[in-house]
Design a protein around this motif. Sequence first.
Motif, PDB file in Angstrom:
ATOM      1  N   GLU A   4      -8.173  -7.725   7.872  1.00 20.57           N
ATOM      2  CA  GLU A   4      -7.910  -8.866   8.738  1.00 20.57           C
ATOM      3  C   GLU A   4      -6.996  -8.498   9.901  1.00 20.57           C
ATOM      4  OE1 GLU A   4      -4.387  -8.569   6.084  1.00 20.57           O
ATOM      5  OE2 GLU A   4      -6.549  -8.261   5.861  1.00 20.57           O
ATOM      6  N   ALA A   5      -6.281  -7.358   9.785  1.00 20.02           N
ATOM      7  CA  ALA A   5      -5.284  -7.017  10.787  1.00 20.02           C
ATOM      8  C   ALA A   5      -5.742  -5.931  11.744  1.00 20.02           C
ATOM      9  CB  ALA A   5      -4.000  -6.576  10.111  1.00 20.02           C
ATOM     10  N   LEU A   6      -6.699  -5.094  11.330  1.00 17.85           N
ATOM     11  CA  LEU A   6      -7.095  -3.971  12.140  1.00 17.85           C
ATOM     12  C   LEU A   6      -8.570  -4.047  12.507  1.00 17.85           C
ATOM     13  CD1 LEU A   6      -5.314  -1.114  10.167  1.00 17.85           C
ATOM     14  CD2 LEU A   6      -4.469  -2.405  12.103  1.00 17.85           C
ATOM     15  N   SER A   7      -8.893  -3.555  13.709  1.00 17.09           N
ATOM     16  CA  SER A   7     -10.276  -3.553  14.152  1.00 17.09           C
ATOM     17  C   SER A   7     -11.069  -2.489  13.406  1.00 17.09           C
ATOM     18  CB  SER A   7     -10.342  -3.289  15.660  1.00 17.09           C
ATOM     19  OG  SER A   7      -9.936  -1.966  15.932  1.00 17.09           O
ATOM     20  N   LEU A  51       0.861  -1.185   0.000  1.00 15.35           N
ATOM     21  CA  LEU A  51       0.000   0.000   0.000  1.00 15.35           C
ATOM     22  C   LEU A  51       0.897   1.234   0.000  1.00 15.35           C
ATOM     23  CD1 LEU A  51      -2.744   1.505   0.400  1.00 15.35           C
ATOM     24  CD2 LEU A  51      -2.409   1.198   2.867  1.00 15.35           C
ATOM     25  N   THR A  52       0.557   2.185  -0.865  1.00 20.59           N
ATOM     26  CA  THR A  52       1.262   3.469  -0.885  1.00 20.59           C
ATOM     27  C   THR A  52       0.256   4.576  -0.632  1.00 20.59           C
ATOM     28  OG1 THR A  52       3.005   2.710  -2.389  1.00 20.59           O
ATOM     29  CG2 THR A  52       2.578   5.082  -2.305  1.00 20.59           C
ATOM     30  N   ARG A 112      -7.059   0.300   7.121  1.00 21.73           N
ATOM     31  CA  ARG A 112      -8.033  -0.695   7.549  1.00 21.73           C
ATOM     32  C   ARG A 112      -8.773  -1.293   6.354  1.00 21.73           C
ATOM     33  NH1 ARG A 112     -12.252   1.989  10.713  1.00 21.73           N
ATOM     34  NH2 ARG A 112     -13.429   1.961   8.767  1.00 21.73           N
ATOM     35  N   ALA A 113      -9.083  -0.455   5.360  1.00 24.87           N
ATOM     36  CA  ALA A 113      -9.770  -0.947   4.166  1.00 24.87           C
ATOM     37  C   ALA A 113      -8.900  -1.934   3.392  1.00 24.87           C
ATOM     38  CB  ALA A 113     -10.166   0.220   3.273  1.00 24.87           C
ATOM     39  N   ASP A 154      -7.940   9.619   8.065  1.00 22.89           N
ATOM     40  CA  ASP A 154      -8.133   9.099   6.711  1.00 22.89           C
ATOM     41  C   ASP A 154      -7.092   8.031   6.371  1.00 22.89           C
ATOM     42  OD1 ASP A 154     -10.365  10.580   6.253  1.00 22.89           O
ATOM     43  OD2 ASP A 154      -9.481  11.910   4.754  1.00 22.89           O
ATOM     44  N   ILE A 155      -5.882   8.211   6.851  1.00 24.22           N
ATOM     45  CA  ILE A 155      -4.854   7.192   6.632  1.00 24.22           C
ATOM     46  C   ILE A 155      -5.244   5.895   7.326  1.00 24.22           C
ATOM     47  CG2 ILE A 155      -2.495   6.543   7.304  1.00 24.22           C
ATOM     48  CD1 ILE A 155      -1.654   9.393   6.608  1.00 24.22           C
TER      49      ILE A 155
END
Length: 221
Positions: free
Chosen positions: A213-216, A134-135, A208-209, A202-203
């Motif tokens: 699987e890694a972030l709530s 991701l960038t 998360r989007a 926003d970051i």
Amino acid sequence: MSSPRGRFITLEGGEGSGKSTQAKRLAERLRSHGLDVVLTREPGGSPGAEAVRAALLGGAVKPYGSDVEALLFAAARADHVDRTIAPALARGQWVICDRFIDSTRVYQGAVGQVEAPLLNALEQVAIGPARPDLTLLLDISSEAGLARAAARAQGQVGDRFEREGMAFHQAVRTAFLELAGADPERCVVVDAGRQPDMVAIDIAKAVRARFPEALSETVPA
């Protein structure tokens, strides 16, 4: 059993876009979710690359042209990837990097007019499979970004790129936006002209989007 490969996130943008601040904030946010994070930067991020950083940003290399700059950035990047990024990803860590390949594509490529075959060859040698998942492109007007950079410098002379004229920085912004538009699967453009807290939110949403699987679902204030 080997660890699954970690995630690799890069932050890109023009001068004064807040990359360093937001990279630190993102690292702190991910750590708050229990993730093991390596925060790094370019040029730099490893002993060999840090040794080249002063020459690149101080302007000592500029008289030799964009081709030589691209070669030195690639040399620094190869050491950075070999000693810092690739080992961290192999350990399953998350890597957040303030600038990476897209800065070379923009500053030396699109603006410095280094030919694409040379850039592509250098990139392949320098990074191999260590490509960003991701960038985040922090986009801000050139005028606002340079004003921020000048305020941050507190009267000191800016680095080799900050000293360039407005037309240069406007070309950099345009090139970054074109690059992001050509690779929407990897790149997310974030409006960096707002307050840092809003940019950070926003970051966090973008990360998360991309990695649900890694972030709530909760995005802290």
